[in-house]
Design a protein around this motif. Sequence first.
Motif, short mmCIF file in Angstrom:
data_model
loop_
_atom_site.label_atom_id
_atom_site.label_comp_id
_atom_site.label_asym_id
_atom_site.label_seq_id
_atom_site.Cartn_x
_atom_site.Cartn_y
_atom_site.Cartn_z
N UNK A 61 0.39 -0.93 -0.49
CA UNK A 61 0.41 -0.16 0.36
C UNK A 61 0.83 1.10 0.26
N UNK A 62 1.86 1.42 0.32
CA UNK A 62 3.20 2.20 0.17
C UNK A 62 3.64 2.47 -0.59
N UNK A 63 4.17 3.65 -1.64
CA UNK A 63 4.52 3.97 -2.49
C UNK A 63 5.84 2.99 -2.73
N UNK A 88 -2.76 7.76 -3.26
CA UNK A 88 -1.89 8.97 -3.46
C UNK A 88 -0.41 8.04 -3.35
N UNK A 89 -0.57 7.35 -2.66
CA UNK A 89 0.46 6.63 -2.52
C UNK A 89 0.52 5.80 -4.84
N UNK A 90 -0.79 5.25 -4.66
CA UNK A 90 -0.08 4.51 -5.82
C UNK A 90 -0.15 5.38 -6.51
N UNK A 91 -0.47 6.90 -6.56
CA UNK A 91 -0.42 8.22 -8.30
C UNK A 91 0.87 8.13 -8.00
N UNK A 92 1.93 7.94 -6.40
CA UNK A 92 3.09 7.96 -7.04
C UNK A 92 3.78 7.04 -7.40
N UNK A 93 3.42 6.09 -6.98
CA UNK A 93 4.15 4.86 -7.40
C UNK A 93 3.97 4.70 -9.54
N UNK A 94 3.13 5.52 -10.35
CA UNK A 94 2.39 5.19 -10.65
C UNK A 94 3.35 6.17 -12.19
N UNK A 95 3.42 7.36 -11.67
CA UNK A 95 4.18 8.84 -12.23
C UNK A 95 5.74 8.12 -12.06
N UNK A 96 6.46 6.85 -11.07
CA UNK A 96 7.57 6.33 -10.64
C UNK A 96 7.92 5.34 -12.01
N UNK A 97 6.38 4.34 -11.88
CA UNK A 97 6.45 3.82 -12.84
C UNK A 97 6.69 4.17 -14.63
N UNK A 98 5.81 4.68 -14.57
CA UNK A 98 6.14 5.86 -15.89
C UNK A 98 7.22 6.36 -16.40
N UNK A 99 8.03 6.45 -15.43
CA UNK A 99 9.29 7.28 -15.76
C UNK A 99 10.50 5.92 -15.89
N UNK A 100 9.74 4.21 -16.45
CA UNK A 100 10.97 3.44 -16.29
C UNK A 100 10.12 2.74 -17.25
#
Length: 216
Positions: A61-63, A88-100
Amino acid sequence: MKFFLDTANIDEIRAANEMGMVDGVTTNPSLIAKEGREFHEVIREIAGLIEGPISAEVIGLDTGSMVKEARVLAAIHANVVIKVPMTVDGLKAVRILAGEGIRTNVTLIFSPLQALMAAKAGAAYVSPFVGRLDDLSQEGLSLVEQVLRIYQNYDYQTEIIVASVRHPLHVLEAALMGAHIATIPFSVLKRFADHPMTEKGIAAFLADWKKANETT
Ligand code: G3P
């Protein structure tokens, strides 16, 4: 419209694939748990069966946990898409993963602003749960309509996967709206092809043909 199959059951995926009606598969922790098999093994087997995107959901559940799990899941097969809950943690993870370059499907979407945030974060897909909103006497498909309008207004490339489908009319209405994808339980998909008037018509054609050929 793309049809994704909403299941982790291999037999259902095989049967729908033989119909030529599987453009992708979505799973979630409940669907995986139902199969009683090792999670990654199921995803690997599905990836060997179908060509399209396969959604596999993170549990953390955390980024940090989400990103860590996502990298392992994405390594299973190029078609694996990471399902991330709309937090919110999910959105932060999405942004990181999109960058990868790892595609994500933001799930458990119940409001248009959640879908807008997911698109802004770089989600490849969003999953609005229409059936669960209907269950609360709310208009699940109205959410899809609003998200479609927002995405068209700002030219977001995020695709809408209409999820939590309970019956064929959910898919019909979604298709009439122009939703990109519906993820459909096999029990619902099987009903699309059938119509009593079609069966009646076939029977009548065959009876007339048989009758005519008996007299010649
Ligand atoms: O893909 C999401 C879907 O599996 C949820 O469906 O029937 O549990 O609301 P349901």
